[in-house]
Design an enzyme around this catalytic site. Structure first.
Site, mmCIF file in Angstrom:
data_model
loop_
_atom_site.group_PDB
_atom_site.id
_atom_site.type_symbol
_atom_site.label_atom_id
_atom_site.label_comp_id
_atom_site.label_asym_id
_atom_site.label_seq_id
_atom_site.Cartn_x
_atom_site.Cartn_y
_atom_site.Cartn_z
ATOM 1 N N GLY A 147 0.815 -1.210 0.000
ATOM 2 C CA GLY A 147 0.000 0.000 0.000
ATOM 3 C C GLY A 147 0.850 1.263 0.000
ATOM 4 O O GLY A 147 1.973 1.285 -0.526
ATOM 5 N N SER A 148 0.347 2.308 0.638
ATOM 6 C CA SER A 148 0.944 3.639 0.522
ATOM 7 C C SER A 148 2.341 3.748 1.106
ATOM 8 O O SER A 148 3.064 4.705 0.800
ATOM 9 C CB SER A 148 0.041 4.687 1.185
ATOM 10 O OG SER A 148 -1.169 4.795 0.461
#
Length: 651
Positions: free
Chosen positions: A367-368
């Protein structure tokens, strides 16, 4: 003339007479002295009358009856004449000498000619060879604290033929061995000479068995371990099986190094099963002790990380979680925590699937938290810097798919620092599209993605890094914000440590040195560092990550009092294996500190939380607590400078 003829006739007659005389049979003298004519061998000389004559039977006069024989007179007793006693003595003496010579010859054969052969056979009677376990190498933490040590233990063996009363034996052993008497009685009953009664019992227990004085019992040294730290680093250290073979963790993967080489001992036993001391047949081949390991783990930091992680998993209602603490400069792993924890002293309490380390075995979409990696490649290639501005909507269409930001907003004029601080997926894709696909892929490979870390643990994963034709434009866009790629927690810690180390990457390490049987340490030299990005790029990305912790950023819950922190939040969609679709989330916070002089990189990821999904809110506090303890334990002084202020939006 007439007078001549008679002479001739006379001569002829004489010749005829001579011839006739030659043909007549010679006369021989019989026993009466008269001459007898011998029959001629010529059949023609036989008399015709004699051939035709028929012999007339002679009249036989009747025999007169024989008179009865008179009775024999009684036989006189035979006189036995005894042999000469001197002869008897000589014969007996010769016989005795013959027998003694046979015995003497056999004795010479046994003691002289075949002595060695018979001695060898005799020596094999009553011999038993047992293994002598090598002392297994110890496993220590970086400061010398013991994580796994060999202890005195024995495998107890019974010769069933020596057991006179199995039931009585079993009753006496039940409380000592902690085994049901009925099961013990079954083990002790039979005619086998070598049966295990118990394995890996402590030395004190074996001495209690010996004190009973029961015949038939012997013991062999066993490979047994004590894990003084209990569950601390249990998932890393692993456990030793009953047969002396490592089953999980370093005990398994480093078994050939730790185990050493077993020896053996051959002893002679009496018919009653007792070992004969000082027998010439006793022989011991000494074992070779194993090599120990000194790890890079700090037992105290490991313990604290495990405690904090367990609390975070519980608070988030997560399925499980992982945490990694890594030294930035050396990329030595200081803590490698995973839930659930595993106590090697009592492995039965933990399911087999949970005895490994998820920090190296599990791969997940980050993810981020992957965005600083993307920006490092873009800055290194010179296509952006921290102040580069992009017009960022809250969604864009790429490859027929819609990419969204996690919150709704209009078209914002965001700097690259702002894109990282606000964790904008759309802004990250816009920056990544300035990179050639192959170039971006090469940076990801250089950061260590797609390759297992090779720490020496079983089951290490390299994750998944798409390459070649699989790395399409849409793949590049997804990978830019942490989808379409899978990583392990150790890989992410290594990538962050590379940025913190001014762009130099060193292969992560878990084993710092080996320890010989004599206690001498041999350090394991790290590989030469490789430059992935420049120092300037690393500093630029660090500034972006510090913006995450500042005003307007998403990293507030992960602040560490007194220290500048460069970090990143992450909320990744989680693939559900049942449907093969995105469902639920993984929540993470990762970073390093102090940002102005980095010492440690820390990774915390919580898998499938149920009490929210914010990486900042769920994983941030755990990151802060683990980082604070590591800094204090490492003696790192608080930061004396202020973090730089960078704009998040264009003015």
């Amino acid at each position: 003339m007439k007078s001549a003829k008679p002479a001739a006739k006379s001569s002829a007659k004489q010749a005829a007479t001579a011839t006739t005389s030659a043909r007549k049979p010679a006369r021989t003298a019989d026993r009466r002295g008269s001459a007898r004519r011998t029959p001629s061998s010529n059949p023609r000389r036989s008399t015709p009358d004699r051939r035709k004559a028929v012999r007339q039977p002679r009249a036989v006069a009747p025999r007169a009856p024989k008179p009865p024989k008179p009775p024999k007179p009684p036989r006189q007793p035979r006189l036995v004449r005894l042999a000469d006693p001197r002869k008897r003595l000589r014969v007996s003496l010769v016989g005795v000498c013959v027998v003694l010579s046979l015995f003497g010859g056999r004795l010479i054969q046994l003691q002289g000619i075949d002595a060695s052969g018979y001695a060898a056979v005799a020596n094999q009677i009553g011999l038993d060879t047992v293994p002598v376990r090598a002392e297994r190498g110890e496993i220590l933490d970086r400061n010398g604290a013991s994580l796994a040590a060999t202890i005195e233990a024995y495998d107890i063996v019974i010769d069933q033929t020596q057991v006179s009363n199995p039931a009585a034996y079993a009753l006496q052993l039940e409380s000592i061995l902690g085994t049901d008497a009925a099961a013990l009685q079954e083990t002790l009953t039979g005619d086998r000479r070598y049966v295990y009664v118990a394995k890996g019992v402590p030395g004190a227990v074996w001495r209690q068995v010996q004190a009973l004085g029961l015949p038939g019992f012997t013991a062999e040294t066993a490979a047994a371990r004590d894990y003084p730290a209990g569950p601390v680093a249990g998932n890393v250290v692993g456990v030793l099986g009953a047969e002396g073979v490592g089953l999980t963790g370093l005990e398994q993967s480093m078994d050939p190094t730790l185990a050493g080489e077993d020896g053996e001992a051959t002893y002679q036993f009496s018919p009653s099963g007792l070992r004969i001391p000082n027998s010439s047949s006793n022989h011991v081949q000494q074992p070779v002790s194993g090599t120990g390991l000194r790890l890079t783990l700090d037992r105290d930091v490991q313990w604290h990380a495990e405690q904090v992680l367990a609390d975070a998993v519980e608070n988030a209602g997560a399925a499980d979680g992982v945490a990694v603490v890594m030294d930035v400069e050396t990329q030595e792993i200081v803590a490698l925590a995973a839930t659930p924890t595993f106590d090697p002293n009592d492995p039965g309490k933990t399911e087999a699937a949970d005895r490994g380390s998820a920090a190296v075995e599990d791969a997940y979409e980050p993810g981020s938290v992957f965005k600083p990696i993307t920006m490092a490649a873009a800055v290194e290639e010179g296509v952006v810097d921290a102040s580069t501005v992009f017009s960022v909507p809250d969604n864009i269409r790429r490859g027929g798919e819609t990419i969204n930001d996690y919150y709704s907003h209009g078209v914002d004029q965001m700097t690259v620092a702002g894109i990282v601080a606000k964790s904008s997926n759309v802004g990250t894709v816009l920056a990544a599209e300035l990179l050639e696909k192959d170039v971006f892929n090469q940076y990801l490979d250089a950061f260590g993605f797609g390759t297992a870390p090779d720490l020496g643990l079983p089951g290490e994963t390299g994750g998944y890094l798409p390459t070649g034709d699989a790395f399409t434009d849409l793949t590049r866009d997804n990978v830019a914000f942490g989808q379409g790629i899978s990583v392990s927690a150790v890989q992410m810690a290594s990538a962050y440590a590379t940025i913190a180390n001014g762009g130099l990457r060193v292969d992560p390490r878990l084993v710092a040195a080996t320890i010989g049987p004599d206690g001498e340490e041999t350090p394991i030299e790290p590989d030469e560092p490789e430059r992935v990005i420049s120092e300037e790029t690393a500093a630029e990305v660090t500034t972006m990550m510090e913006a995450v912790m500042g005003d307007g950023g998403t990293g507030g819950p992960a602040e560490v009092d007194g220290y500048r922190v460069a970090g990143k939040t992450g909320t990744a969609q989680r693939i559900d294996p049942e449907c093969g679709c995105y469902a639920d989330y993984n929540s993470s916070f990762m970073g390093f500190a102090p940002a102005d002089d980095p010492r440690y990189a820390v990774v915390v990821s919580l898998f499938d939380p149920k009490n929210g999904n914010s990486g900042s809110a769920l994983a941030g506090p755990a990151f802060a607590e683990i980082m604070r303890f590591a800094l204090e334990q490492g003696g790192v002084a608080p930061t004396g400078t202020e973090a730089p202020q960078v704009p998040l939006f264009a003015e």
